[in-house]
Design a protein around this motif. Structure first.
Motif, PDB file in Angstrom:
ATOM      1  N   LEU A   1       5.056  12.567  10.159  1.00 30.19           N
ATOM      2  CA  LEU A   1       4.270  12.650   8.932  1.00 30.19           C
ATOM      3  C   LEU A   1       5.224  12.590   7.742  1.00 30.19           C
ATOM      4  CD1 LEU A   1       1.467  13.024   7.659  1.00 30.19           C
ATOM      5  CD2 LEU A   1       1.827  15.476   7.792  1.00 30.19           C
ATOM      6  N   PRO A   2       5.488  11.366   7.243  1.00 32.37           N
ATOM      7  CA  PRO A   2       6.358  11.265   6.065  1.00 32.37           C
ATOM      8  C   PRO A   2       5.666  11.853   4.842  1.00 32.37           C
ATOM      9  CG  PRO A   2       6.031   9.106   7.100  1.00 32.37           C
ATOM     10  CD  PRO A   2       5.059  10.056   7.714  1.00 32.37           C
TER      11      PRO A   2
ATOM     12  N   GLY B   1       0.840  -1.187   0.000  1.00 29.76           N
ATOM     13  CA  GLY B   1       0.000   0.000   0.000  1.00 29.76           C
ATOM     14  C   GLY B   1       0.878   1.240   0.000  1.00 29.76           C
ATOM     15  N   ILE B   2       0.305   2.346  -0.442  1.00 29.77           N
ATOM     16  CA  ILE B   2       1.046   3.607  -0.536  1.00 29.77           C
ATOM     17  C   ILE B   2       0.263   4.703   0.185  1.00 29.77           C
ATOM     18  CG2 ILE B   2       2.002   5.347  -2.092  1.00 29.77           C
ATOM     19  CD1 ILE B   2       1.983   3.190  -4.300  1.00 29.77           C
ATOM     20  N   SER B   3       0.965   5.491   0.980  1.00 29.98           N
ATOM     21  CA  SER B   3       0.373   6.667   1.604  1.00 29.98           C
ATOM     22  C   SER B   3       1.065   7.904   1.063  1.00 29.98           C
ATOM     23  CB  SER B   3       0.507   6.631   3.117  1.00 29.98           C
ATOM     24  OG  SER B   3       0.028   7.853   3.653  1.00 29.98           O
ATOM     25  N   PHE B   4       0.285   8.791   0.472  1.00 30.30           N
ATOM     26  CA  PHE B   4       0.783  10.009  -0.156  1.00 30.30           C
ATOM     27  C   PHE B   4       0.312  11.192   0.684  1.00 30.30           C
ATOM     28  CE2 PHE B   4       1.397  11.869  -4.670  1.00 30.30           C
ATOM     29  CZ  PHE B   4       1.804  13.084  -4.171  1.00 30.30           C
ATOM     30  N   LEU B   5       1.125  11.644   1.610  1.00 29.41           N
ATOM     31  CA  LEU B   5       0.819  12.766   2.505  1.00 29.41           C
ATOM     32  C   LEU B   5      -0.453  12.530   3.327  1.00 29.41           C
ATOM     33  CD1 LEU B   5       1.550  15.734   0.082  1.00 29.41           C
ATOM     34  CD2 LEU B   5       2.952  15.037   2.007  1.00 29.41           C
TER      35      LEU B   5
ATOM     36  N   LEU C   1      -2.189  -0.493   9.531  1.00 27.15           N
ATOM     37  CA  LEU C   1      -2.825   0.735   9.043  1.00 27.15           C
ATOM     38  C   LEU C   1      -4.153   0.963   9.760  1.00 27.15           C
ATOM     39  CD1 LEU C   1      -2.770   3.089   7.016  1.00 27.15           C
ATOM     40  CD2 LEU C   1      -3.940   1.574   5.398  1.00 27.15           C
ATOM     41  N   HIS C   2      -4.297   2.141  10.326  1.00 33.05           N
ATOM     42  CA  HIS C   2      -5.522   2.558  11.007  1.00 33.05           C
ATOM     43  C   HIS C   2      -6.084   3.754  10.238  1.00 33.05           C
ATOM     44  CE1 HIS C   2      -4.339  -0.132  14.296  1.00 33.05           C
ATOM     45  NE2 HIS C   2      -3.121   0.329  14.073  1.00 33.05           N
ATOM     46  N   ASP C   3      -7.200   4.294  10.668  1.00 37.46           N
ATOM     47  CA  ASP C   3      -7.839   5.383   9.926  1.00 37.46           C
ATOM     48  C   ASP C   3      -6.909   6.564   9.641  1.00 37.46           C
ATOM     49  OD1 ASP C   3     -10.241   4.098   9.647  1.00 37.46           O
ATOM     50  OD2 ASP C   3     -11.129   5.016  11.426  1.00 37.46           O
ATOM     51  N   SER C   4      -6.170   7.018  10.636  1.00 35.88           N
ATOM     52  CA  SER C   4      -5.370   8.232  10.446  1.00 35.88           C
ATOM     53  C   SER C   4      -3.888   8.043  10.745  1.00 35.88           C
ATOM     54  CB  SER C   4      -5.918   9.353  11.330  1.00 35.88           C
ATOM     55  OG  SER C   4      -5.797   8.978  12.696  1.00 35.88           O
ATOM     56  N   TYR C   5      -3.455   6.805  10.965  1.00 37.87           N
ATOM     57  CA  TYR C   5      -2.039   6.581  11.252  1.00 37.87           C
ATOM     58  C   TYR C   5      -1.623   5.154  10.905  1.00 37.87           C
ATOM     59  CZ  TYR C   5      -3.456   4.118  15.518  1.00 37.87           C
ATOM     60  OH  TYR C   5      -4.013   3.231  16.397  1.00 37.87           O
TER      61      TYR C   5
ATOM     62  N   ILE D   1       3.545   6.169  13.530  1.00 36.63           N
ATOM     63  CA  ILE D   1       3.887   6.173  14.948  1.00 36.63           C
ATOM     64  C   ILE D   1       4.890   5.059  15.203  1.00 36.63           C
ATOM     65  CG2 ILE D   1       3.048   5.927  17.307  1.00 36.63           C
ATOM     66  CD1 ILE D   1       0.330   6.991  16.309  1.00 36.63           C
ATOM     67  N   ILE D   2       6.081   5.470  15.627  1.00 35.58           N
ATOM     68  CA  ILE D   2       7.142   4.532  15.976  1.00 35.58           C
ATOM     69  C   ILE D   2       7.638   4.918  17.366  1.00 35.58           C
ATOM     70  CG2 ILE D   2       9.448   3.666  15.422  1.00 35.58           C
ATOM     71  CD1 ILE D   2       8.940   4.457  12.500  1.00 35.58           C
ATOM     72  N   ASP D   3       7.663   3.955  18.261  1.00 39.11           N
ATOM     73  CA  ASP D   3       8.178   4.197  19.607  1.00 39.11           C
ATOM     74  C   ASP D   3       7.463   5.388  20.266  1.00 39.11           C
ATOM     75  OD1 ASP D   3       9.819   3.498  21.742  1.00 39.11           O
ATOM     76  OD2 ASP D   3      11.431   4.857  21.109  1.00 39.11           O
ATOM     77  N   LYS D   4       6.158   5.443  20.102  1.00 35.33           N
ATOM     78  CA  LYS D   4       5.288   6.485  20.679  1.00 35.33           C
ATOM     79  C   LYS D   4       5.560   7.889  20.133  1.00 35.33           C
ATOM     80  CE  LYS D   4       4.533   3.907  24.896  1.00 35.33           C
ATOM     81  NZ  LYS D   4       4.603   3.880  26.333  1.00 35.33           N
TER      82      LYS D   4
END
Length: 170
Positions: A49-50, A33-37, A61-65, A42-45
Motif C-alpha cells: 500500500l504505497p 492517473g494518481i492514487s492517493f492512499l 487498475l482494478h477496483d481495489s488494486y 500487487i507486484i510478484d504476488k
C-alpha cells in the motif's frame, strides 16, 4: 501488528505532492492517473500500500488494486516504516520496474529520488530544505528543484512546495 496511522504532517506532504502532480496534468495535458492512499499495488504476488503513486497504464487498475509496477511511487517515512521502505519495498519496486521511487523524510525535510536505470533503482537526486540558520549565500549548497519526465515532459518538484504547509507544524 498494524502500523500506526499516518500523522497530519504525513498527509499534508502527500497532499502537496498530489496537488503539484494535478497542476502539472492540467497544464501539460499529460496522461496519467494518481492514487492517493487506499489502493494496493500487487507486484510478484506481493501486496503493498504505497502512500501515493502515479500510473501511465490504466489497464492495470482494478477496483481495489493496481497489478504491476506503477510509474512513480511516493513513500513518506515514519520511524516504524523507514527501514522497510528502503529495503523490502524499494527492492520489490526495483524488480517490478517502477521508473521512480520518491522517499520523503518529514524529520529531515528531505526528498530522495530513486530512478530506474537499467533495471536498478539508483539515487538521482537528494533535496532538503536548508536549516533555518542557513545564510542566503549558502543556499547554493542545497538542491531544491528536481525535474522528471516519467509522467510527462518537465514535471518539476520543488522541496519548498512539498513542505510549505508543514513548516509551522514540524
Amino acid at each position: 501488528m498494524p502500523l500506526p496511522r499516518p500523522h497530519f504532517i504525513h498527509n499534508q506532504i502527500l497532499k502537496n505532492i498530489w496537488l503539484g502532480w494535478e497542476t502539472f496534468k492540467e497544464t501539460s495535458n499529460a496522461k496519467f492517473g494518481i492514487s492517493f492512499l487506499g489502493i494496493d499495488v500487487i507486484i510478484d504476488k506481493k501486496r503493498f500500500l504505497p502512500d501515493l503513486f502515479a500510473m501511465t497504464d490504466k489497464s492495470r487498475l482494478h477496483d481495489s488494486y493496481y497489478s504491476g509496477a506503477p510509474t512513480l511511487v511516493v513513500q513518506v517515512q515514519t520511524p516504524p516504516t523507514a527501514k522497510y521502505n528502503l529495503t523490502v519495498k524499494k527492492d520489490l519496486y526495483e524488480k517490478g520496474g517502477v521508473k521512480e521511487y520518491w522517499v520523503v523524510s518529514p524529520e529531515e525535510q528531505s526528498l530522495t529520488v530513486w530512478k530506474n536505470v537499467g533495471g536498478k533503482l539508483e539515487i538521482a537526486a537528494y533535496m532538503r530544505v536548508p536549516p533555518s540558520d542557513t545564510s542566503i549565500d549558502d543556499y547554493d549548497e542545497y538542491t531544491t528543484l528536481y525535474t522528471t519526465d516519467v509522467l510527462g515532459q518537465g514535471l518539476q518538484v520543488d522541496i519548498w512546495e512539498i513542505f510549505d504547509s508543514t513548516k509551522d507544524l514540524l
